[in-house]
Write a protein that holds these residues in place. Structure first.
Motif, PDB file in Angstrom:
ATOM      1  N   LEU A   1       0.827  -1.205   0.000  1.00  0.00           N
ATOM      2  CA  LEU A   1       0.000   0.000   0.000  1.00  0.00           C
ATOM      3  C   LEU A   1       0.863   1.257   0.000  1.00  0.00           C
ATOM      4  O   LEU A   1       0.603   2.208  -0.740  1.00  0.00           O
ATOM      5  CB  LEU A   1      -0.940  -0.023   1.210  1.00  0.00           C
ATOM      6  N   TRP A   2       1.914   1.243   0.833  1.00  0.00           N
ATOM      7  CA  TRP A   2       2.819   2.394   0.894  1.00  0.00           C
ATOM      8  C   TRP A   2       3.552   2.603  -0.430  1.00  0.00           C
ATOM      9  O   TRP A   2       3.670   3.717  -0.916  1.00  0.00           O
ATOM     10  CB  TRP A   2       3.818   2.218   2.038  1.00  0.00           C
ATOM     11  N   ASP A   3       4.022   1.525  -1.043  1.00  0.00           N
ATOM     12  CA  ASP A   3       4.703   1.625  -2.334  1.00  0.00           C
ATOM     13  C   ASP A   3       3.744   2.101  -3.433  1.00  0.00           C
ATOM     14  O   ASP A   3       4.131   2.873  -4.312  1.00  0.00           O
ATOM     15  CB  ASP A   3       5.316   0.279  -2.722  1.00  0.00           C
ATOM     16  N   LEU A  34       1.194   4.081  -2.965  1.00  0.00           N
ATOM     17  CA  LEU A  34       0.964   5.503  -2.722  1.00  0.00           C
ATOM     18  C   LEU A  34       2.152   6.331  -3.188  1.00  0.00           C
ATOM     19  O   LEU A  34       1.989   7.386  -3.797  1.00  0.00           O
ATOM     20  CB  LEU A  34       0.695   5.733  -1.231  1.00  0.00           C
ATOM     21  N   LEU A  35       3.354   5.845  -2.926  1.00  0.00           N
ATOM     22  CA  LEU A  35       4.548   6.566  -3.366  1.00  0.00           C
ATOM     23  C   LEU A  35       4.690   6.560  -4.886  1.00  0.00           C
ATOM     24  O   LEU A  35       5.208   7.513  -5.474  1.00  0.00           O
ATOM     25  CB  LEU A  35       5.799   5.960  -2.724  1.00  0.00           C
ATOM     26  N   SER A  36       4.212   5.507  -5.539  1.00  0.00           N
ATOM     27  CA  SER A  36       4.331   5.450  -6.997  1.00  0.00           C
ATOM     28  C   SER A  36       3.441   6.490  -7.684  1.00  0.00           C
ATOM     29  O   SER A  36       3.690   6.859  -8.830  1.00  0.00           O
ATOM     30  CB  SER A  36       3.995   4.056  -7.503  1.00  0.00           C
ATOM     31  N   LEU A  37       2.422   6.975  -6.993  1.00  0.00           N
ATOM     32  CA  LEU A  37       1.578   8.025  -7.572  1.00  0.00           C
ATOM     33  C   LEU A  37       2.345   9.325  -7.751  1.00  0.00           C
ATOM     34  O   LEU A  37       2.047  10.111  -8.643  1.00  0.00           O
ATOM     35  CB  LEU A  37       0.350   8.272  -6.685  1.00  0.00           C
ATOM     36  N   PHE A  38       3.328   9.548  -6.890  1.00  0.00           N
ATOM     37  CA  PHE A  38       4.066  10.803  -6.914  1.00  0.00           C
ATOM     38  C   PHE A  38       5.453  10.674  -7.539  1.00  0.00           C
ATOM     39  O   PHE A  38       6.248  11.598  -7.487  1.00  0.00           O
ATOM     40  CB  PHE A  38       4.198  11.358  -5.488  1.00  0.00           C
ATOM     41  N   SER A  39       5.761   9.544  -8.122  1.00  0.00           N
ATOM     42  CA  SER A  39       7.081   9.365  -8.727  1.00  0.00           C
ATOM     43  C   SER A  39       7.113  10.012 -10.107  1.00  0.00           C
ATOM     44  O   SER A  39       6.080  10.239 -10.743  1.00  0.00           O
ATOM     45  CB  SER A  39       7.420   7.882  -8.831  1.00  0.00           C
ATOM     46  N   ASP A  40       8.308  10.288 -10.574  1.00  0.00           N
ATOM     47  CA  ASP A  40       8.473  10.937 -11.880  1.00  0.00           C
ATOM     48  C   ASP A  40       8.590   9.940 -13.019  1.00  0.00           C
ATOM     49  O   ASP A  40       8.678  10.328 -14.177  1.00  0.00           O
ATOM     50  CB  ASP A  40       9.727  11.828 -11.869  1.00  0.00           C
ATOM     51  N   GLU A  41       8.635   8.665 -12.707  1.00  0.00           N
ATOM     52  CA  GLU A  41       8.721   7.648 -13.743  1.00  0.00           C
ATOM     53  C   GLU A  41       7.368   7.522 -14.431  1.00  0.00           C
ATOM     54  O   GLU A  41       6.350   7.327 -13.793  1.00  0.00           O
ATOM     55  CB  GLU A  41       9.117   6.314 -13.123  1.00  0.00           C
TER      56      GLU A  41
END
Length: 113
Positions: free
Chosen positions: A4-6, A8-15
């Motif tokens: 879940l944390w990963d 959520l973080l992938s939503l804000f990544s630049d990739e």
């Protein structure tokens, strides 16, 4: 919890995934602006047709009373704003005719089930 944390973080990544459609804020702004213009035009059309100087219905009623009975219009206050109401009626009919033509064209292109 780690997944879940990963996520959520992938939503804000630049990739960015090259298969994902491109998001353009200008397109969103244009859609919002066009929606506001369309809503404003619809509001003007309906307000002018139904509320401006009493609306179109009292004018139609007075006109039919003059044509079908022996009454005459002694007071022309019924006819105030008739030009605005008539223009709104014409625009409303034209818009409805255009929407009907678009609908019919879409029906011809749609596959028949």
């Amino acid at each position: 919890m780690k997944k879940l944390w990963d996520g959520l973080l992938s939503l804000f990544s630049d990739e960015e995934d090259p298969q994902e459609p491109f998001y353009d804020p200008v397109h969103l702004a244009a859609v919002c602006l066009l929606c506001l213009v369309a809503i404003g035009a619809l509001y003007w059309l309906l307000w002018t047709l139904l509320a401006f100087e009493g609306g179109i219905f009292p004018k139609i009623k007075a006109g039919l009373a003059v044509l079908l009975t022996s009454k005459t219009l002694k007071d022309f206050s019924y006819l105030e704003g008739w030009l605005g109401n008539a223009v709104a009626l014409i625009v409303c009919v034209l818009v409805l005719a255009a929407l009907y033509r678009i609908y019919q064209a879409g029906q011809k292109r749609a596959p028949q089930a």
